[in-house]
Design a protein around this motif. Structure first.
Motif, PDB file in Angstrom:
ATOM      1  N   VAL A 138       8.756   2.727 -21.348  1.00  0.00           N
ATOM      2  CA  VAL A 138       8.957   3.034 -19.941  1.00  0.00           C
ATOM      3  C   VAL A 138       7.755   2.450 -19.211  1.00  0.00           C
ATOM      4  O   VAL A 138       6.610   2.757 -19.556  1.00  0.00           O
ATOM      5  CB  VAL A 138       9.057   4.554 -19.702  1.00  0.00           C
ATOM      6  CG1 VAL A 138       9.184   4.852 -18.213  1.00  0.00           C
ATOM      7  CG2 VAL A 138      10.220   5.142 -20.489  1.00  0.00           C
ATOM      8  N   ARG A 139       8.024   1.596 -18.207  1.00  0.00           N
ATOM      9  CA  ARG A 139       6.963   0.924 -17.461  1.00  0.00           C
ATOM     10  C   ARG A 139       7.074   1.280 -15.986  1.00  0.00           C
ATOM     11  O   ARG A 139       7.899   0.726 -15.276  1.00  0.00           O
ATOM     12  CB  ARG A 139       7.053  -0.597 -17.618  1.00  0.00           C
ATOM     13  CG  ARG A 139       6.887  -1.083 -19.030  1.00  0.00           C
ATOM     14  CD  ARG A 139       5.476  -0.864 -19.477  1.00  0.00           C
ATOM     15  NE  ARG A 139       5.301  -1.353 -20.844  1.00  0.00           N
ATOM     16  CZ  ARG A 139       4.568  -0.741 -21.729  1.00  0.00           C
ATOM     17  NH1 ARG A 139       3.945   0.366 -21.426  1.00  0.00           N
ATOM     18  NH2 ARG A 139       4.434  -1.222 -22.935  1.00  0.00           N
ATOM     19  N   PRO A 140       6.247   2.203 -15.492  1.00  0.00           N
ATOM     20  CA  PRO A 140       6.252   2.525 -14.074  1.00  0.00           C
ATOM     21  C   PRO A 140       5.400   1.504 -13.316  1.00  0.00           C
ATOM     22  O   PRO A 140       4.213   1.359 -13.588  1.00  0.00           O
ATOM     23  CB  PRO A 140       5.619   3.910 -14.027  1.00  0.00           C
ATOM     24  CG  PRO A 140       4.736   3.947 -15.234  1.00  0.00           C
ATOM     25  CD  PRO A 140       5.358   3.055 -16.265  1.00  0.00           C
ATOM     26  N   LEU A 141       6.007   0.778 -12.400  1.00  0.00           N
ATOM     27  CA  LEU A 141       5.304  -0.255 -11.638  1.00  0.00           C
ATOM     28  C   LEU A 141       5.104   0.248 -10.212  1.00  0.00           C
ATOM     29  O   LEU A 141       6.044   0.284  -9.414  1.00  0.00           O
ATOM     30  CB  LEU A 141       6.097  -1.561 -11.652  1.00  0.00           C
ATOM     31  CG  LEU A 141       5.467  -2.746 -10.922  1.00  0.00           C
ATOM     32  CD1 LEU A 141       4.112  -3.106 -11.538  1.00  0.00           C
ATOM     33  CD2 LEU A 141       6.402  -3.945 -10.952  1.00  0.00           C
ATOM     34  N   TRP A 153       8.064   2.203  -8.047  1.00  0.00           N
ATOM     35  CA  TRP A 153       7.817   3.460  -7.356  1.00  0.00           C
ATOM     36  C   TRP A 153       6.530   3.390  -6.553  1.00  0.00           C
ATOM     37  O   TRP A 153       5.813   2.394  -6.600  1.00  0.00           O
ATOM     38  CB  TRP A 153       7.739   4.598  -8.377  1.00  0.00           C
ATOM     39  CG  TRP A 153       6.460   4.611  -9.165  1.00  0.00           C
ATOM     40  CD1 TRP A 153       6.049   3.710 -10.108  1.00  0.00           C
ATOM     41  CD2 TRP A 153       5.403   5.553  -9.036  1.00  0.00           C
ATOM     42  NE1 TRP A 153       4.815   4.044 -10.581  1.00  0.00           N
ATOM     43  CE2 TRP A 153       4.392   5.175  -9.941  1.00  0.00           C
ATOM     44  CE3 TRP A 153       5.221   6.684  -8.238  1.00  0.00           C
ATOM     45  CZ2 TRP A 153       3.199   5.881 -10.078  1.00  0.00           C
ATOM     46  CZ3 TRP A 153       4.037   7.393  -8.376  1.00  0.00           C
ATOM     47  CH2 TRP A 153       3.044   6.998  -9.291  1.00  0.00           C
ATOM     48  N   ALA A 154       6.230   4.461  -5.830  1.00  0.00           N
ATOM     49  CA  ALA A 154       4.976   4.585  -5.086  1.00  0.00           C
ATOM     50  C   ALA A 154       4.623   6.062  -4.952  1.00  0.00           C
ATOM     51  O   ALA A 154       5.511   6.922  -4.903  1.00  0.00           O
ATOM     52  CB  ALA A 154       5.103   3.955  -3.699  1.00  0.00           C
ATOM     53  N   PHE A 207       1.666  -8.566 -12.078  1.00  0.00           N
ATOM     54  CA  PHE A 207       1.166  -7.219 -11.862  1.00  0.00           C
ATOM     55  C   PHE A 207      -0.056  -7.005 -12.730  1.00  0.00           C
ATOM     56  O   PHE A 207      -0.413  -7.855 -13.553  1.00  0.00           O
ATOM     57  CB  PHE A 207       2.238  -6.151 -12.074  1.00  0.00           C
ATOM     58  CG  PHE A 207       2.930  -6.176 -13.415  1.00  0.00           C
ATOM     59  CD1 PHE A 207       2.483  -5.389 -14.463  1.00  0.00           C
ATOM     60  CD2 PHE A 207       4.044  -6.976 -13.605  1.00  0.00           C
ATOM     61  CE1 PHE A 207       3.130  -5.402 -15.680  1.00  0.00           C
ATOM     62  CE2 PHE A 207       4.708  -6.989 -14.827  1.00  0.00           C
ATOM     63  CZ  PHE A 207       4.249  -6.199 -15.866  1.00  0.00           C
ATOM     64  N   VAL A 208      -0.719  -5.888 -12.514  1.00  0.00           N
ATOM     65  CA  VAL A 208      -1.981  -5.580 -13.194  1.00  0.00           C
ATOM     66  C   VAL A 208      -1.823  -4.234 -13.878  1.00  0.00           C
ATOM     67  O   VAL A 208      -1.203  -3.317 -13.335  1.00  0.00           O
ATOM     68  CB  VAL A 208      -3.133  -5.531 -12.164  1.00  0.00           C
ATOM     69  CG1 VAL A 208      -4.435  -5.104 -12.819  1.00  0.00           C
ATOM     70  CG2 VAL A 208      -3.302  -6.873 -11.477  1.00  0.00           C
ATOM     71  N   ASP A 209      -2.398  -4.115 -15.083  1.00  0.00           N
ATOM     72  CA  ASP A 209      -2.359  -2.818 -15.753  1.00  0.00           C
ATOM     73  C   ASP A 209      -3.601  -2.006 -15.394  1.00  0.00           C
ATOM     74  O   ASP A 209      -4.462  -2.468 -14.638  1.00  0.00           O
ATOM     75  CB  ASP A 209      -2.187  -2.980 -17.266  1.00  0.00           C
ATOM     76  CG  ASP A 209      -3.393  -3.545 -17.985  1.00  0.00           C
ATOM     77  OD1 ASP A 209      -4.477  -3.702 -17.372  1.00  0.00           O
ATOM     78  OD2 ASP A 209      -3.275  -3.825 -19.191  1.00  0.00           O
ATOM     79  N   GLY A 210      -3.685  -0.807 -15.919  1.00  0.00           N
ATOM     80  CA  GLY A 210      -4.783   0.099 -15.613  1.00  0.00           C
ATOM     81  C   GLY A 210      -6.149  -0.405 -16.023  1.00  0.00           C
ATOM     82  O   GLY A 210      -7.165   0.091 -15.540  1.00  0.00           O
ATOM     83  N   TYR A 242       0.502   0.626 -14.016  1.00  0.00           N
ATOM     84  CA  TYR A 242       0.784  -0.752 -13.607  1.00  0.00           C
ATOM     85  C   TYR A 242       0.919  -0.764 -12.096  1.00  0.00           C
ATOM     86  O   TYR A 242       1.481   0.157 -11.507  1.00  0.00           O
ATOM     87  CB  TYR A 242       2.088  -1.269 -14.227  1.00  0.00           C
ATOM     88  CG  TYR A 242       2.067  -1.260 -15.721  1.00  0.00           C
ATOM     89  CD1 TYR A 242       1.454  -2.288 -16.439  1.00  0.00           C
ATOM     90  CD2 TYR A 242       2.636  -0.212 -16.434  1.00  0.00           C
ATOM     91  CE1 TYR A 242       1.427  -2.265 -17.822  1.00  0.00           C
ATOM     92  CE2 TYR A 242       2.609  -0.183 -17.811  1.00  0.00           C
ATOM     93  CZ  TYR A 242       2.003  -1.217 -18.500  1.00  0.00           C
ATOM     94  OH  TYR A 242       1.971  -1.181 -19.866  1.00  0.00           O
ATOM     95  N   ILE A 243       0.425  -1.839 -11.476  1.00  0.00           N
ATOM     96  CA  ILE A 243       0.531  -1.958 -10.030  1.00  0.00           C
ATOM     97  C   ILE A 243       0.798  -3.413  -9.653  1.00  0.00           C
ATOM     98  O   ILE A 243       0.318  -4.335 -10.325  1.00  0.00           O
ATOM     99  CB  ILE A 243      -0.738  -1.425  -9.320  1.00  0.00           C
ATOM    100  CG1 ILE A 243      -0.470  -1.236  -7.832  1.00  0.00           C
ATOM    101  CG2 ILE A 243      -1.936  -2.289  -9.608  1.00  0.00           C
ATOM    102  CD1 ILE A 243      -1.428  -0.270  -7.167  1.00  0.00           C
TER     103      ILE A 243
END
Length: 143
Positions: free
Chosen positions: A66-69, A38-39, A15-18, A94-95
C-alpha cells in the motif's frame, strides 16, 4: 474497487519518500501496488488512512504494498505529524507535487486509489474513500 477489463498504461509523476529519495512507480515493478493519492487537509482521506494502514499490516510484504502518495504542499512534516497523531505505523511516507501528480495520474478528486499490477499497469481505480481493511476489499486486492 472497479476493475478495468483491460489493464491501462499509467504515467508516473516523480515523488519523494520519507528519506528524501526520488522515486517513480517503476521502482515498485514486480509488486502489486495499491496507490492512494491523498492529503492531510482532506477529511475523507484522513478517515480512510487507518484502514489503509491496517490493509498494509495484513497484506503488505514482498509481493503487495500500500503506497499512500500525499500531495500536501507543505511537504512531509504535516504527513509525519498526521501519522504520529493517528497512530499510522505500517505505511511509508511518499509525497509528490500536487498538480503534477494529479495530472499524470488523471486524478480529479481526493482520495483516489489505483490498483497497479506487477508490471506497472492500472488494473482498477476508485475515486472516494473506502473501508480498505474490510473482508471484501482484502479479497478483491488479494485476487
Amino acid at each position: 474497487m472497479p476493475n478495468h477489463g483491460t489493464p491501462r498504461d499509467l504515467l508516473s509523476p516523480p515523488f519523494v519518500d520519507g528519506d528524501g529519495r526520488d522515486l517513480t512507480l517503476a521502482d515498485f515493478e514486480g509488486r502489486v501496488v495499491l496507490l492512494n493519492i491523498w492529503a492531510t487537509w482532506c477529511p475523507p482521506c484522513r478517515e480512510e488512512m487507518p484502514t489503509l494502514d491496517a490493509l498494509q499490516a495484513h497484506l503488505g510484504g514482498s509481493d503487495c504494498h500500500v503506497r499512500p502518495l500525499s500531495i500536501d504542499r507543505a511537504g512531509l512534516e504535516p504527513v509525519r505529524r498526521f501519522y504520529r497523531e493517528t497512530g499510522i505505523r505500517n505505511l511509508d511516507l511518499y509525497i509528490a507535487e500536487d498538480t503534477r501528480a494529479m495530472l499524470a495520474l488523471a486524478v480529479v478528486g481526493l482520495p483516489t486509489t489505483i490498483l497497479i499490477d506487477r508490471i506497472g499497469r492500472e488494473r482498477g481505480r476508485l475515486a472516494g474513500p473506502a473501508e480498505w481493511n474490510s473482508p471484501e476489499a482484502v479479497a478483491q486486492i488479494s485476487a
